[in-house]
Scaffold this motif. Structure first.
Motif, PDB file in Angstrom:
ATOM      1  N   LEU A 126      -3.504  -6.091  -3.037  1.00 28.64           N
ATOM      2  CA  LEU A 126      -4.015  -4.759  -3.388  1.00 28.64           C
ATOM      3  C   LEU A 126      -5.350  -4.901  -4.125  1.00 28.64           C
ATOM      4  CD1 LEU A 126      -0.698  -3.121  -4.692  1.00 28.64           C
ATOM      5  CD2 LEU A 126      -1.710  -2.935  -2.415  1.00 28.64           C
TER       6      LEU A 126
ATOM      7  N   LYS B 140       0.836  -1.201   0.000  1.00 24.79           N
ATOM      8  CA  LYS B 140       0.000   0.000   0.000  1.00 24.79           C
ATOM      9  C   LYS B 140       0.868   1.248   0.000  1.00 24.79           C
ATOM     10  CE  LYS B 140      -4.165  -1.786   2.303  1.00 24.79           C
ATOM     11  NZ  LYS B 140      -4.973  -1.722   3.557  1.00 24.79           N
TER      12      LYS B 140
ATOM     13  N   MET C  58      -8.221   0.475  -3.393  1.00 26.92           N
ATOM     14  CA  MET C  58      -6.996   1.098  -2.892  1.00 26.92           C
ATOM     15  C   MET C  58      -6.383   1.979  -3.982  1.00 26.92           C
ATOM     16  SD  MET C  58      -5.138  -2.066  -0.953  1.00 26.92           S
ATOM     17  CE  MET C  58      -5.962  -3.027   0.307  1.00 26.92           C
TER      18      MET C  58
END
Length: 1123
Positions: free
Chosen positions: A1093, A1051, A1097
C-alpha cells in the motif's frame, strides 16, 4: 641319545600347555561358583536326585541297576552330553598334561640333569616353572566342587546314548578320587624327584637372599641409582647373572615354597634348604596360584606337616616364621615401596632427559620394573586377606598411584625409544658379544659336533648384524637363537655330557648376556610383559578400586591417577588360547574399570575447573555497573564533605581487594583450586590414549564430556529460571557470566592439551536447541517459555505495551507492583544479548513457538468469521451504504473479541520482528561477508517470481534476521492448518471476510479509553497499534497460501476501513469517540508498514487533512523542551 630326548622343547611346550590348562581349570571353578554362569543342569531341581547319587557313588555308578535315580539324565541325555562335553574334555586335558609331565620328570631324573639358575638359567627356570604349574593345576582341580557331578553326568549321558562308558572315564574318575587330598598325593608323586628338585632350588641360595633385602640395605647400596656413580653412567650395565637380576621374587618364592612342600624330606637333611625355605616363609602369607586363587603358605604347610611323623620341629619353624611375618613383613614391604617410589622417580627423570641411557642402562629399567611389580603384587594379594593385626596401616598404601605411574612411565619410555635400545644392542652384539663368544669357544678343550654346530651358528648370526639393518627398520627375530641356547643347555646339563656346562661357566655367562641383548633387540614388549605386567588387578577389582579411592584423597597423588586406567591396558595380555571364553569376561571388566577410573578423574577435574570458573565469574560480577551505586553515593558524600548515613551495613570490599596480600604463605581458596587443578591436569601427561583390548580410549575426551555436561547444567542454572514465580536472569547478565566462564575455560589449555574452543562451541550450540545432548532443557527453551508465558501474556492484557519509539516493551504503571520491568528484558541491548546467547537456531525455535500461538489465534478468528459469515458477505457488498452498514453492524457479533485476538497477533509479530532486527545486527557483526549476499538475494526478488523460489529466499533472509514482505514461517504455519474438510475456495472466502470483519470493527476501538495514542511511546496504550503489523503480515501470508493477489485485497480492506472510520466523524457525541483521532492514525500505520500500500492509495480514500489534524490533536499536549 640325549639329543633325541628333546628336553628343552618339551619343557617349553608343556609350560605353555600347563598355563592354559591351569587357566581353564580356574575358569571352570569360577563358572561353577557363579549362580549366573553355572550350568543350568546343576541348579535344576529335577536333577538333584541324579547329582546326589552320582556324588555318592562316584566313580562306580550303576547305570542299569539304579536307572530310577538317573531318569532325569535319561530324559535329557543329548542336552546333558552337549552341555558337559567341554568340561569333560578339559578334565581329560589335565590327565594328558599329567602324563606328559610324569614322563618328562622321569626322563630328567634318568638323565641326572644338572640345574643351576646361575649357569643354565633357562633350563632351570623352565624346570621349576613346570613343577609349580603342574602343582597349581592339581590344586585348582581339587578346588572345583562340581567336578565329580560334571564328569559323572557326562559319562551317564554317554552310556545312555552310545551304550558304553567313555574309554577315558575310569582313569579320569580315579584321578579325581586321588586328588581329593592333593598335597598328600603330590608329595608321594615327587618323592623320586626330591634330589633333582632340591638341587634346582638350592641354586637360588645366591639369588633369592640377595633380592630379599630390606629397604635400608637397598638404600645404603644406592640400588637402581645412576647418579651414585656419574662417571660410570655410560658404562653398560651387565653382570654374570643378567636374567637373575630381574627375575620375579614372587616366582622364586613360589618355586621355594611349593618345591619344598613337594620334596619336604630335604628340609630335615639339608640346612641350606631349611634356611632358604624359612626366608621365603617370612616374606609373606599368600602366594598366587593363578588369577585370584591364593595359597595360604603357613596354613597349608602346617596342615601337611602335622600329619607327618617327625615333623614337629618343622611345624614349630612354620609358626615361628608366621609370627615373624606378622611382626615385620608389612613394614618391610611398605619401606620397599617407599624406596622404589624415589628410585623410579629418579630413573624416570634421567631417562626422559637422556633417553640415550636406555641403551647401556636397560638392565636398570627392567630391574626397577621387576622390583616394583613384586611389591605391587604382594600388596594386592595381601590387601584382600589382611592378617588379624591391631594396626593394618602397613597393608594400606594411599600412594600406590605414584609407583604405578612410574612403572607405566618406564614402560612407555622403553616403547617410545625402542629404536635407541635396538640400535645400541645390535652394535653390542655384533662388535663385542660375537667376539667374546668366539674367543670363549676357541678356548674350549672339548667341543662335540652337535654343540659345535649350534655355537658356530651363534657366532655367525651375531657377526652378520649391522647398524644398517636398524636404519632400514628391518625386523629382527632371535627366537631361534634363544631356543638353540636352551637346547644347548639341555644337551650340556645331562650326566656324562661330552661338554658339561658346569665346567664351562664362562660360556654360560656369555650366552646369558647374549640372550638378554637379543631380547633388547627383538622382544622388548615380551620382556616388559614379564617384568611389569600387573594384570592381577583385573582379578582383584575391589582392591584396585579401593587403592584408586585412597590415592584420590591425597592431594599430591592426583597427578599420578591416570596410572590406574593405564594399568587396565595390561589385562588383554593375560588371556590364553585354551580358554577363549574368559576373554569376553576380561574385556568387560577391563573396560568397566578403565572407564570408571577415567570418569572419576574427569569428574574431579571438571569440578575443579568449573569451581575456578565460578570464582572468576564472581570476581567479574563485582565489576558490573549495577554495583557502582554505593561507590557513586559515597563519592558524592565525600565531595560535599558530608558523613554517609549509617544503616548498620558493613561496607563492601572493592573489587580487587582479594589480590592484596600481606603474607604470600597464606593460601586463598583460589590458590588451592589452582594447585589442585595443576595436580589433576598433570596426570593426563602420562599418555594421549590407552588401548584396552580392541578399544582405544582417550582420557581427555572423558574430561571434555564431563565439562560439556556440567557446563550445560551451569548455563541453565545461571539463567535462574523459576517456573512458579516466572523469574529469570536478564540475557545481558547471563551473557556476561557466560563470557567470564568461557574466558576462564580457555586457561585450561595451558594445563592440558585439550581443544577448549571445540568444547565451548559444542556447549553453546546445544544451548541454541530446545534440548541438549542429554535431553535436558536449554536456555533456548527457558527464555522461549518466559517471553511467551510472562512478557507476551501480560502484553496481551495491556499490562505491558509495545513501545516503537524505544524499540522495546514497557510495563504500565499499575497499583500492584510488577514482578519485573518489561523494558529491562526487551530493550535492544537485552534482545541482542539474547541473540548472542541462543543464536539463529534458538531464535528460530522461539519464532516457531510464537507462530504456533498465532495459528491458534487465527483458528479462533476463523470461528468468529464463520459465525458472522452471512452478515459479513452483505457488509462487503454494501460497505458504501452508511444506513445499511449501520443496520448490519448491529447484527455483527464478536467484534471486540476479534480485535483483541488480532492485537495479540500483532504484539507477537512485533516482538518477533524485534528479535529479528537484533539477530541481524549480531550477525552483521560476526559474519558481514555472509549477510551481504543474503541481503542482495532478498532485494532482487520480484512479485512475478515463482512463489516457491520467493518463499525459499525469504526463509533464508528471515533466518538471517532480514525483514521480508511475506513472513515465510507464518506461511508455513497457515499451510499446515489446511485440512481435508475445507476447500481452498472456502479458506479464501474466510480470509476475505476476516479483513471485512476487521475493517468494520475498527471504529469500536474509539470507544475504548485505553485506545489513546501515547506520543512518548509511539503507540497506543492498549497495543492496538500492533494491529497494523498483524493485518499486513496475516493478510500477506493467507493470500500467499491461497495464491491470490495480496495488493488487491489490501486495497479493498483499506477502502472499507476508510469508509467505516470516516463514519466516526458523523458522530455528534464527542465523548463517545474521544479517541477517534488515535484510531485514525491506525490507517496511516497500516499503510506505512505495508509493502503493498502507498500514501497515494490512502489519500484517495481517506482525506489527508484528517490524518494531519489527528496527529496535531494527539501531540498538542506534548511539550518539547529544548535547552
Amino acid at each position: 641319545m640325549d639329543y633325541q630326548q628333546k628336553l628343552a622343547e618339551k619343557l617349553v611346550i608343556l609350560n605353555e600347555r600347563g598355563t592354559g590348562v591351569l587357566i581353564r581349570m580356574n575358569y571352570i571353578k569360577k563358572t561353577c561358583a557363579d549362580p549366573k554362569k553355572r550350568l543350568s543342569f546343576l541348579t535344576d531341581k529335577g536333577m538333584e536326585p541324579a547329582i546326589k547319587y552320582i556324588n555318592k557313588k562316584f566313580p562306580n555308578i550303576d547305570f542299569r541297576g539304579n536307572i530310577h535315580n538317573l531318569i532325569s539324565i535319561q530324559r535329557q541325555k543329548t542336552e546333558v552330553l552337549t552341555a558337559t562335553a567341554s568340561y569333560y574334555d578339559s578334565f581329560l586335558d589335565v590327565i594328558e598334561f599329567r602324563d606328559h609331565v610324569y614322563e618328562l620328570l622321569n626322563t630328567i631324573d634318568a638323565c641326572q640333569c644338572f640345574f643351576d639358575i646361575l649357569v643354565n638359567f633357562d633350563f632351570t627356570k623352565n624346570y621349576l616353572d613346570l613343577i609349580v604349574t603342574y602343582t597349581s593345576v592339581i590344586l585348582m582341580l581339587s578346588r572345583i566342587d562340581d567336578k565329580k557331578a560334571l564328569v559323572g553326568m557326562y559319562n551317564c549321558a554317554h552310556e545312555m546314548t552310545n551304550g558304553s562308558s567313555d574309554p577315558s572315564y575310569p582313569r579320569l574318575g580315579q584321578m579325581l578320587l586321588e586328588y581329593d587330598q592333593p598335597w598328600k598325593k603330590l608329595t608321594e608323586e615327587f618323592r623320586p624327584h626330591t634330589k633333582t628338585v632340591t638341587s634346582a632350588l638350592l641354586s637360588l641360595k645366591m639369588v633369592y637372599p640377595r633380592r630379599n633385602l630390606p629397604a635400608e640395605q637397598w638404600r645404603s647400596a644406592q640400588l637402581l641409582s645412576l647418579l651414585s656413580a656419574p662417571t660410570a653412567m655410560l658404562d653398560p650395565a651387565c653382570c654374570d647373572t643378567m636374567a637373575c637380576e630381574y627375575l620375579s621374587m614372587e616366582v622364586m618364592e613360589r618355586w621355594i615354597i611349593i618345591g619344598f612342600l613337594l620334596c619336604h624330606s630335604s628340609l630335615n637333611t639339608n640346612q641350606a634348604s631349611q634356611e632358604l625355605w624359612k626366608m621365603a616363609l617370612r616374606s609373606g602369607f599368600y602366594l598366587t596360584l593363578t588369577r585370584d586363587e591364593l595359597l595360604n603358605i603357613h596354613k597349608v604347610t602346617e596342615d601337611l606337616f602335622d600329619n607327618i611323623k617327625g615333623y614337629s620341629k618343622r611345624v614349630a619353624d612354620v609358626k615361628e616364621c608366621r609370627d615373624h611375618a606378622l611382626a615385620n613383613c608389612g613394614a618391610m614391604h611398605r619401606e620397599r615401596r617407599q624406596f622404589l617410589r624415589g628410585a623410579l622417580a629418579e630413573l624416570v627423570k634421567l631417562m626422559e632427559d637422556e633417553p640415550g641411557l636406555l641403551g647401556p642402562k636397560a638392565l636398570f629399567v627392567f630391574m626397577a620394573l621387576s622390583f616394583s611389580r613384586d611389591e605391587v603384587m604382594w600388596l594386592v594379594r595381601h590387601t584382600e586377606n589382611i592378617p588379624k593385626l591391631k594396626v593394618i596401616d602397613d597393608y594400606i598404601d594411599s600412594q600406590m598411584a605414584e609407583l604405578l605411574f612410574y612403572v607405566e612411565k618406564l614402560r612407555s619410555l622403553m616403547r617410545k625409544y625402542h629404536h635407541i635400545v635396538q640400535r645400541y644392542h645390535v652394535q653390542y652384539l655384533a662388535q663385542f658379544d660375537a667376539l667374546v663368544l668366539n674367543d670363549t669357544i676357541q678356548n674350549m678343550y672339548v667341543c662335540p659336533e652337535e654343540e659345535s654346530v649350534l655355537m658356530s651358528s651363534f657366532v655367525s648370526t651375531l657377526s652378520a648384524l649391522s647398524i644398517k639393518q636398524v636404519d632400514e627398520k628391518e625386523e629382527f627375530d632371535f627366537r631361534g637363537l634363544r631356543l638353540d641356547w636352551l637346547r644347548l643347555q639341555a644337551y650340556t646339563s645331562v650326566n656324562k655330557a661330552p661338554l658339561p656346562l658346569r665346567e664351562y661357566t664362562d660360556l654360560a655367562k656369555v650366552m646369558n648376556l647374549i640372550q638378554f641383548h637379543t631380547r633388547m633387540v627383538d622382544s622388548v614388549d615380551e620382556l616388559l610383559h614379564e617384568t611389569a605386567e600387573v594384570s592381577i588387578f583385573c582379578f582383584f577389582p575391589r582392591t584396585f578400586e579401593k587403592m584408586f579411592t585412597q590415592s584420590c584423597e591425597e592431594m599430591y597423588m592426583k597427578r599420578y591417577l591416570l596410572a590406574f586406567p593405564s594399568v587396565c591396558s595390561h589385562f588383554s595380555q593375560c588371556g590364553h588360547p585354551l580358554c577363549p571364553e574368559e576373554t569376553e569376561v576380561l574385556q568387560k571388566r577391563s573396560l568397566h574399570l578403565c572407564v570408571t577410573f577415567l570418569e572419576q578423574i574427569a569428574k574431579m577435574t571438571s569440578s575443579i575447573v568449573l569451581e575456578l570458573c565460578a570464582e572468576q565469574c564472581n570476581l567479574n560480577e563485582k565489576l558490573q555497573p549495577k554495583h557502582c551505586a554505593e561507590t557513586i553515593s559515597a563519592a558524592h558524600y565525600r565531595k560535599q564533605k558530608k558523613q554517609m548515613p549509617k544503616k548498620g551495613e558493613v561496607p563492601k570490599e572493592k573489587p580487587g581487594a582479594e589480590s592484596l596480600r600481606k603474607d604470600r604463605t597464606l593460601a586463598t581458596n583460589l590458590d588451592k583450586v589452582h594447585l589442585t587443578l595443576t595436580e589433576l591436569c598433570s596426570c593426563y601427561s602420562l599418555c594421549g590414549d590407552l588401548t584396552v583390548f580392541d578399544h582405544i580410549v582417550v582420557p581427555a575426551e572423558f574430561l571434555l564430556s564431563h565439562l560439556e555436561s556440567r557446563l550445560s547444567e551451569i548455563i541453565v542454572r545461571m539463567a535462574n529460571y523459576n517456573q512458579t514465580t516466572q523469574e529469570i536472569a536478564r540475557p545481558s547478565e547471563l551473557l556476561v557470566s557466560l563470557r567470564s566462564y568461557t574466558a576462564s575455560l580457555q586457561s585450561l589449555s595451558s594445563y592440558i592439551n585439550v581443544d577448549v574452543t571445540r568444547l565451548v562451541k559444542s556447549v553453546l550450540l546445544q544451548q541454541t536447541m530446545p534440548q541438549d545432548s542429554r535431553g535436558s532443557p536449554t536456555i533456548t527453551t527457558l527464555y522461549s517459555n518466559w517471553f511467551l508465558e510472562s512478557l507476551l501474556r501480560q502484553a496481551s492484557n495491556s499490562l505491558i505495551i509495545h513501545c516503537p519509539t524505544m524499540h522495546c516493551f514497557v510495563s504500565q504503571n499499575t497499583d500492584s507492583e510488577p514482578t519485573f520491568r518489561a523494558e529491562e528484558f526487551s530493550d535492544v541491548s537485552e534482545l541482542k544479548a539474547l541473540a548472542e546467547l541462543i543464536g539463529p537456531y534458538g531464535l528460530s525455535f522461539l519464532g516457531e513457538n510464537l507462530i504456533w500461538h498465532i495459528t491458534s489465534q487465527i483458528t479462533e478468528l476463523k470461528k468468529i468469521v464463520t459465525e458472522n459469515m452471512d452478515v459479513l458477505v452483505q457488509m462487503k457488498n454494501c460497505f458504501d451504504n452508511p444506513e445499511e452498514m449501520a443496520h448490519l453492524k448491529k447484527k455483527l457479533t464478536g467484534s471486540e473479541n476479534l480485535l483483541k485476538r488480532m492485537t495479540i497477533i500483532g504484539v507477537i509479530l512485533s516482538f518477533h520482528s524485534m528479535t529479528k532486527d537484533c539477530l541481524k545486527d549480531i550477525l552483521l557483526k560476526h559474519c558481514p561477508y555472509m549477510m551481504g549476499p543474503i541481503e542482495c538475494l532478498r532485494n532482487v526478488i520480484y512479485p512475478d517470481d515463482d512463489i516457491k523460489t520467493t518463499l525459499g529466499i525469504f526463509q533464508l533472509a528471515s533466518a538471517a534476521g532480514f525483514k521480508c514482505d511475506i513472513n515465510p514461517t507464518l506461511v508455513a504455519a497457515i499451510t499446515s492448518m489446511q485440512t481435508d474438510n475445507t476447500s481452498m475456495d472456502q479458506e479464501y472466502k474466510l480470509s476475505c471476510l476476516l479483513l471485512v470483519h476487521i475493517a468494520v470493527s475498527l471504529p469500536t476501538l474509539a470507544l475504548d479509553p485505553n485506545s489513546l495514542y501515547s506520543q512518548q511511546n509511539g503507540g497506543h496504550n492498549n497495543n492496538i497499534h500492533c494491529l497494523a503489523t498483524a493485518i499486513n503480515q496475516v493478510a500477506a501470508a493467507m493470500f500467499t497460501v491461497q495464491g491470490k493477489n495480496i495488493e488487491h485485497h489490501l486495497k479493498e480492506f483499506l477502502l472499507m476501513a476508510s469508509s467505516t472510520l470516516l463514519q466516526l466523524g458523523q458522530n455528534i457525541e464527542r465523548l463517545e469517540c474521544k479517541n477517534r483521532e488515535s484510531v485514525y492514525l491506525l490507517l496511516h500505520m497500516i499503510v506505512e508498514q505495508s509493502p503493498y500500500l502507498s500514501q497515494d492509495m490512502l489519500e484517495s480514500c481517506f482525506p489527508y487533512v484528517l490524518l494531519r489534524n489527528s496527529y496535531r490533536d494527539v501531540y498538542k499536549s506534548f511539550i518539547v523542551t529544548l535547552g
